[in-house]
Design a protein around this motif. Structure first.
Motif, PDB file in Angstrom:
ATOM      1  N   THR A   1       0.706  -1.237  -0.129  1.00 19.93           N
ATOM      2  CA  THR A   1       0.078  -0.050   0.104  1.00 19.93           C
ATOM      3  C   THR A   1       0.669   1.249  -0.016  1.00 19.93           C
ATOM      4  N   ASP A   2       0.382   2.231  -0.863  1.00 18.55           N
ATOM      5  CA  ASP A   2       1.419   3.673  -0.641  1.00 18.55           C
ATOM      6  C   ASP A   2       1.177   3.922   0.659  1.00 18.55           C
ATOM      7  N   PRO A   3       2.462   4.576   1.100  1.00 22.68           N
ATOM      8  CA  PRO A   3       2.635   4.796   2.512  1.00 22.68           C
ATOM      9  C   PRO A   3       1.817   6.047   3.012  1.00 22.68           C
ATOM     10  N   LEU A   4       1.479   6.689   2.008  1.00 27.10           N
ATOM     11  CA  LEU A   4       0.564   7.858   2.108  1.00 27.10           C
ATOM     12  C   LEU A   4      -0.773   7.376   2.377  1.00 27.10           C
ATOM     13  N   ILE A   5      -1.197   6.731   1.800  1.00 25.56           N
ATOM     14  CA  ILE A   5      -2.548   6.259   1.810  1.00 25.56           C
ATOM     15  C   ILE A   5      -2.670   5.279   3.058  1.00 25.56           C
ATOM     16  N   ALA A   6      -1.840   4.597   3.304  1.00 26.13           N
ATOM     17  CA  ALA A   6      -2.054   3.545   4.537  1.00 26.13           C
ATOM     18  C   ALA A   6      -1.997   4.658   5.914  1.00 26.13           C
TER      19      ALA A   6
END
Length: 570
Positions: free
Chosen positions: A308-313
């Motif tokens: 998962t994209d770190p920002l989204i997570a």
């Protein structure tokens, strides 16, 4: 000759299905009439079905109105689309497309609900006296949260998956292993949510082979048959090799490997005579299958939704994997979802210990419920399977309690009714839903539909309703494959107003929307001081945004002035 009377279980299942569906439909008649369905996934499924009926290719699962220009390739299967689409196509010439859609979104969950009740009764019969079937059917109709999957409008794929898991368990108990494997494979073709309970069932089947020399080759053949059928008929045009979130290349390989493992185990069945040798053979085949899976389909070993994209997570932890775990839930919801499964698990373990004649049957349900409860720690959706499989266990408990007096019987009924746990959870959790308050009401959707078609930057709560209830596009959505769109949405709301203006031009955003709540329907991480979301919620609207009023709705909507105007789609 007098005509044969229908079986009591069939009659009870039919009566409960009709009465409860009619009651639910009456309660939600205004929303159903407006095709405002209960959950975002239902709206997305409706949008997918409409796209297919309107000419999108069977194998093209791209949602063109989700994410950046070009759309997002969804991980969903066409299999749950078949019945609703058929109903719509058959009824549209007779009553028009809108009424046909209403009929479809009522009929499909109702049909699945009927099968759910029948399977619960049949599973109860396999574990004891005939008298357990009727209580099991009644409890299956009250088994929250599983029963919520069968309300009118619930056309997402989870209800079908639940019924397939119940059918797999029944087929295993009836020693119809090919059918069990085929049904398990079909559920995997729809989505990997069923994988944990299927693994539990396979461990039980391996133990039965080692202890009783029960045939297992049929299960492997059924899995392989389902995989090949899926490849021939259900393979999507976008078939990634780095994901195991649906019917992808890694999942296809995993199904073949699992099927081959069972066939290999069956081929060795005549040779190891002693139980310890059969246990060794089962362990050896399991190790070989795990090694093959690690080499051929590593995506199915780790997180099913890939990295998962770190920002989204960080911003949407509950949406990164589509559902949050039990520990992230408020106490009331945890009690509502966990109460019934824990009672059923305790009862199943008690039956395993005391009912020697049917111990192996009880072990299957106990193992599947236990794994489903454990899954809830990671994803709350495990509660659906645990609650559904609880009904046949607790039906047996009710049947036995009836022999020991009315007081005990009443207590057992109350403990076994999922709606009681739901009510208790509602009492404990008095906090309002932060994304509610009309963000997706039918009046809001009607108002949005009157606007010129454009792309919205809006909270996750609203996105699927935009797609299923209007003709608009949504940059973000609670779907893990929309990585670029969700990241762009996060950066847009985090940016300063000047930076956000550039983002609006870059992503051709036409409208900005926020829910009428203190947080606007956004997670706290997006309310950065100085960011666009914080400015809008504080009333500091930048000059490049023009307020838009919606009749009958409190939704906060702004139109982007002069940039990416509606109709200027690339």
């Amino acid at each position: 000759m007098t005509p044969a009377r229908p079986a009591p279980t069939l009659s009870l299942a039919l009566v409960l299905t009709v009465l409860m569906t009619a009651w639910w439909a009456a309660l939600g008649r205004a929303d159903l009439a407006a095709l405002r369905l209960p959950e975002p996934d239902d709206m997305m499924r409706l949008a997918q079905i409409r796209d297919w009926i309107d000419g999108q290719a069977f194998g093209d699962l791209t949602q063109a109105r989700l994410g950046p220009p070009g759309g997002t390739a969804m991980h969903w299967s066409r299999l749950p689309d078949l019945v609703p689409a058929l109903v719509i196509r058959l009824l549209s010439p007779l009553m028009g497309s809108a009424r046909a859609e209403i009929a479809a979104v009522i009929f499909w969950p109702e049909l699945l609900f009927f099968f759910h009740l029948l399977l619960s009764g049949a599973l109860a019969k396999r574990h004891g006296a005939e008298g357990a079937a009727l209580p099991a059917i009644a409890l299956a109709a009250l088994a929250f949260p599983a029963v919520a999957l069968f309300m009118p409008g619930r056309i997402d794929h989870h209800g079908l998956q639940l019924v397939l898991v119940e059918a797999m368990a029944l087929a295993l108990l009836d020693r119809r292993t090919f059918l069990a494997g085929a049904v398990a494979g079909a559920s995997l073709l729809i989505g990997v949510e069923t994988a944990p309970v299927i693994v539990a069932a396979m461990l039980w089947l391996a133990a039965m082979w080692a202890g009783e020399r029960r045939p297992v080759g049929g299960f492997g053949l059924g899995l392989v048959t389902a995989a090949i059928t899926g490849l021939a008929l259900l393979r999507p045009d976008v078939w990634p090799a780095d994901r195991c979130d649906g019917f992808t290349r890694p999942l296809f390989a995993a199904m073949l490997i699992a099927g081959a493992g069972w066939l290999l185990l069956a081929a060795s069945g005549k040779h190891p005579q002693e139980r310890r040798w059969r246990l060794g053979a089962a362990a050896a085949v399991a190790v070989l299958a795990a090694a093959a899976l690690w080499l051929v389909a590593p995506a199915c070993i780790g997180h099913p939704y890939s990295a998962t994209d770190p920002l989204i997570a960080r911003i949407w932890p509950d949406h990164a994997g589509e559902y949050g775990g039990l520990l992230r839930q408020p106490i009331g919801r945890a009690v509502a979802f966990l109460g019934l499964p824990l009672i059923a698990l305790a009862a199943a373990i008690l039956f395993v210990a005391r009912d020697r004649d049917r111990r192996t049957n009880w072990l299957l349900l106990a193992a599947m419920i236990a794994v489903a409860v454990a899954t809830m720690l990671v994803q709350l959706r495990g509660a659906w399977f645990a609650a559904a499989l609880a009904a046949p266990v607790l039906g047996q408990w009710v049947d036995r309690a009836g022999r020991h007096g009315l007081a005990l019987l009443t207590a057992v009924w109350l403990l076994s009714a999922g709606l009681v746990w739901q009510t208790l959870g509602t009492v404990l959790d008095a906090r309002p839903d932060p994304a509610a308050a009309g963000c997706t009401s039918r009046e809001t959707l009607a108002g949005l539909e009157r606007l010129d078609v454009g792309t919205f930057a809006a909270p996750m709560e609203l996105s699927a309703y935009l797609l299923g209830g209007t003709g608009h596009r949504s940059l973000g959505g609670p779907y893990h494959r929309d990585v670029d769109g969700n990241r762009a949405l996060a950066e847009f709301f985090l940016s300063t107003p000047d930076e956000a203006r550039y983002q609006a031009s870059l992503w051709t955003i036409d409208y900005v929307a926020l829910c009428p709540t203190p947080t606007g329907g956004l997670p706290p991480a997006l309310l950065r001081q100085g960011g666009l979301a914080a400015h809008l919620l504080n009333g500091a609207v930048p000059e490049w945004l023009e307020p838009v009023s919606l009749i009958g709705s409190d939704l906060l909507v702004w139109r982007v002035r002069g940039i990416a105007a509606p109709g200027a789609r690339p």
